[in-house]
Design an enzyme around this catalytic site. Structure first.
Site, mmCIF file in Angstrom:
data_model
loop_
_atom_site.group_PDB
_atom_site.id
_atom_site.type_symbol
_atom_site.label_atom_id
_atom_site.label_comp_id
_atom_site.label_asym_id
_atom_site.label_seq_id
_atom_site.Cartn_x
_atom_site.Cartn_y
_atom_site.Cartn_z
ATOM 1 N N ASP A 1 14.274 -4.880 45.131
ATOM 2 C CA ASP A 1 15.313 -4.543 44.158
ATOM 3 C C ASP A 1 16.693 -4.642 44.797
ATOM 4 O OD1 ASP A 1 13.505 -3.887 41.963
ATOM 5 O OD2 ASP A 1 12.884 -2.225 43.232
ATOM 6 N N LYS B 1 12.611 -0.896 47.123
ATOM 7 C CA LYS B 1 11.567 -1.490 46.302
ATOM 8 C C LYS B 1 10.949 -0.400 45.436
ATOM 9 C CE LYS B 1 8.577 -4.037 48.411
ATOM 10 N NZ LYS B 1 8.558 -4.799 47.143
ATOM 11 N N GLY C 1 10.943 -0.656 41.766
ATOM 12 C CA GLY C 1 11.389 -0.676 40.377
ATOM 13 C C GLY C 1 10.234 -0.859 39.411
ATOM 14 N N GLY C 2 9.161 -1.504 39.898
ATOM 15 C CA GLY C 2 7.969 -1.694 39.083
ATOM 16 C C GLY C 2 6.906 -0.633 39.292
ATOM 17 N N GLU D 1 2.492 -1.237 47.688
ATOM 18 C CA GLU D 1 3.267 -2.280 48.362
ATOM 19 C C GLU D 1 3.488 -1.919 49.828
ATOM 20 O OE1 GLU D 1 5.820 -3.817 44.456
ATOM 21 O OE2 GLU D 1 6.748 -2.462 45.897
#
EC number: 5.3.1.6
Length: 218
Positions: free
Chosen positions: A84, A94, A96-97, A103
């Site tokens: 992101d 990271k 945002g999803g 991850e």
């Protein structure tokens, strides 16, 4: 070139790092979806993939790529994922999803983290994009209070449950000048599963989609 076309350029450029016969670590998100499309052209040549989310798993399986559980592999040659935000030191925000924990796990077992982004994701200082924190539900209010003490403005991401059954707090107003220190501080709060700061495990290769095509920094 549209933003999506720049994402596509970055995603397809990452294919050069995929070795025949390997198991590939695959992240989550709109840029990664382009990489998955590219990986589909090598489905017969690779052994399979370790995926960081249910969404990516479904897309990979639809292309005939075998999915391995993280516990089945000792290490991965590469992990390909987006960000992101990313700074000059290759530290990232990271999540945002909402797939940040998985991850981070897949990134940890990979020898090389290849970050694929479009040019809008590069920043001087992390924190304009809200910082996601995955939290065990019963600790949500407590963790939020601790995040306020660290100078943040946490906001509960309504209606989102992670693949691990947890909730997300998005922290606004953070100017993150010392990402590694903040990663440690937030991860030390009881009830936090992980924070979407990838500072201790940053990117090894950055592929940026630009109007002129993909730019690779190794």
């Amino acid at each position: 070139m549209t933003q999506d076309e720049m994402k596509k350029a970055a995603g397809w450029a990452a294919l050069k790092y995929v070795e025949k016969g390997s198991i590939v670590g695959v992240g989550t998100g709109s840029t990664v979806n382009h990489f998955i499309d590219a990986l589909g052209t090598m489905s017969e040549e690779i052994k399979g993939a370790v995926s960081s989310s249910v969404a990516s798993t479904e897309k990979l399986e639809a292309l005939g790529i075998k999915i391995f559980d993280c516990n089945e592999v000792a290490s991965l040659d590469i992990y390909v994922d987006g960000a992101d935000e990313i700074n000059a030191d290759r530290e990232m925000i990271k999540g945002g999803g909402a797939a940040l924990t998985r991850e981070k796990i897949v990134a940890a077992i990979a020898d090389k983290f290849i970050c694929i982004v479009d040019g809008t994701k590069a920043v001087d200082v992390l924190g304009t994009f809200p910082l996601p924190v995955e939290v065990i539900p019963m600790a949500r209010s407590y963790v939020a209070r601790q995040l306020v003490k660290l100078g943040g403005d946490p906001c509960y991401r309504e209606g989102v449950i992670t693949d691990n059954g947890n909730v997300i707090l998005d922290v606004y107003g953070m100017k993150i000048t010392n990402p590694k220190q903040l990663e440690d501080q937030i991860n030390g709060i009881p009830g936090v599963v992980t924070v979407g700061l990838f500072a201790h495990r940053g990117a090894d290769v950055v592929i940026t989609g630009t109007p002129e095509g993909a730019k690779i920094e190794e």
